[in-house]
Scaffold this active site. Structure first.
Site, mmCIF file in Angstrom:
data_model
loop_
_atom_site.group_PDB
_atom_site.id
_atom_site.type_symbol
_atom_site.label_atom_id
_atom_site.label_comp_id
_atom_site.label_asym_id
_atom_site.label_seq_id
_atom_site.Cartn_x
_atom_site.Cartn_y
_atom_site.Cartn_z
ATOM 1 C CB ALA A 43 -0.890 -0.004 1.236
ATOM 2 C CB SER A 44 1.305 3.966 -2.443
ATOM 3 O OG SER A 44 1.528 3.110 -3.532
#
Length: 401
Positions: free
Chosen positions: A71-72
């Site tokens: 997840a960025s």
């Protein structure tokens, strides 16, 4: 749509949004509302809610040397959504499904009349994303398993395409599946750096006037990888692109010779960004590369780069110069640091001075960016504009100031 969450999660989400705003990456009220609405913690249920809303990447699929999927960082998510400018009713393709969180944000932005398709090469990643989207009420987002380099022709053309993995090249499918006037946001790699570039398709060409520093997991699959690297001294590696022809033996020899450091007279505050120097180099110097230096080499005095693993360098024949670690600058007020360059080899001092000239040019207009244009690799030379040309397998990248 609205998802019910506990008050603690809402408080953490509010804190995340405030941090993004303070970092300067939130300029759209629509994106702000989407970030406040989508429950990020439900897309990463394996970590505590405090970690889910922290400004950091979260690994969801480990890899051998680096994460295979994650997840960025929330500030980067907001930055790229700002570049994409998704509108109600848009048909959007996302390359890199991750947790499904970004697809949920996109679904909020395009509304019931829009479409979101997200694709990932890892079946377990798409399974996770599909389940998280369904659980949070975003099952209208289409999740596909496949090589993102091929896009998804069935649901093309797309008004917008966003890429959340880091490719070195732009596959033809992305050109072909993007509608005329459509926008492609992609964290593209060239000359050792990665920048999120917002391209617009105009007459079969992708043109951009906006790029922002970022870092993403390298893309795998059929998309070509064109970056190479070799050690040029103990614990010192040089990275370059496949279109650059370097004499590595000469560069290794240069690192055995005395160094010369030249100071530019340009100063920056602590933590003040100066990544546009590297961007300027990629548009003006064909020999722009990257140095990655292990702590042991820094401690031994072999090399003193601006940043250990990501420092721009210039190579010209048998000489090399790189952005040096900034030195404290005398003066009143806030502490400032002077930028400089260190050269090695027969022309090392001149090359260091040349790099300092670019630092001084950057200082005259620190916000200046080149126009970045991506042409199909088959484009003849007389069909390209003036500028520095970077040859990739599928693309000719032209950078012009």
């Amino acid at each position: 749509m609205t998802c019910t969450t506990s008050s603690p999660a809402e408080d953490l989400r509010e804190r995340m949004v405030q941090h993004i705003k303070e970092a300067g990456h939130l300029r759209s009220s629509r994106i702000e509302q989407a970030l406040r609405t989508v429950p990020r913690h439900l897309f990463v249920p394996a970590v505590p809610a405090e970690e889910a809303y922290a400004n950091k990447a979260i690994t969801i699929k480990p890899g051998k040397d680096r994460p295979a999927s994650c997840a960025s960082v929330p500030t980067v998510v907001a930055m790229m959504l700002d570049q994409l400018d998704a509108q109600p009713g848009d048909n959007i393709l996302e390359i890199g499904a991750g947790t499904g969180y970004n697809a949920a944000l996109l679904a909020e932005l395009v509304g019931q009349e829009g479409q979101v398709t997200t694709i990932d090469i890892h079946p377990d990643v798409t399974e996770h994303a599909r389940g998280a989207l369904s659980e949070t009420g975003y099952s209208q987002a289409r999740v596909l398993t496949g090589d993102g380099a091929l896009g998804d022709q069935e649901h093309a053309p797309y008004d917008k395409i966003i890429v959340t993995v880091g490719p070195w090249d732009l596959p033809p499918a992305w050109f072909d599946q993007l509608a005329p006037g459509g926008r492609l946001v992609v964290p593209l790699h060239w000359r050792g750096q990665a920048r999120s570039v917002a391209f617009v398709r105009e007459d079969g060409v992708l043109r951009a006037r906006d790029s922002r520093l970022c870092g993403f997991i390298p893309m795998i699959g059929i998309v070509p990888a064109g970056e190479q690297h070799e050690d040029i001294a103990d614990d010192v590696s040089l990275y370059w692109d496949s279109d650059q022809k370097l004499d590595l033996d000469a560069i290794r020899a240069a690192f055995t010779q005395p160094e010369t450091t030249v100071w530019s007279g340009v100063t920056v505050l602590a933590n003040e960004p100066f990544d546009h120097i590297w961007l300027r180099l990629t548009a003006t110097e064909p020999g722009t590369c990257r140095l990655a230096v292990e702590p042991a080499a820094i401690e031994a005095g072999v090399c003193h780069p601006a940043f250990a693993y990501r420092t721009p360098a210039l190579v010209d024949g048998d000489s090399i110069a790189y952005l040096a670690k900034a030195r404290p600058s005398d003066g009143e007020g806030e502490r400032r640091y002077e930028l400089g360059a260190t050269g090695r080899g027969p022309s090392g001092e001149q090359l260091a001075e040349r790099l300092c000239d670019h630092i001084r040019a950057w200082d005259r207009d620190r916000d200046a960016q080149p126009v970045i244009a991506a042409y199909p690799a088959s484009t003849p030379d007389d069909g390209l504009p003036d500028g520095l040309v970077i040859d990739k397998q599928h693309t000719q990248l032209v950078l012009t100031f």
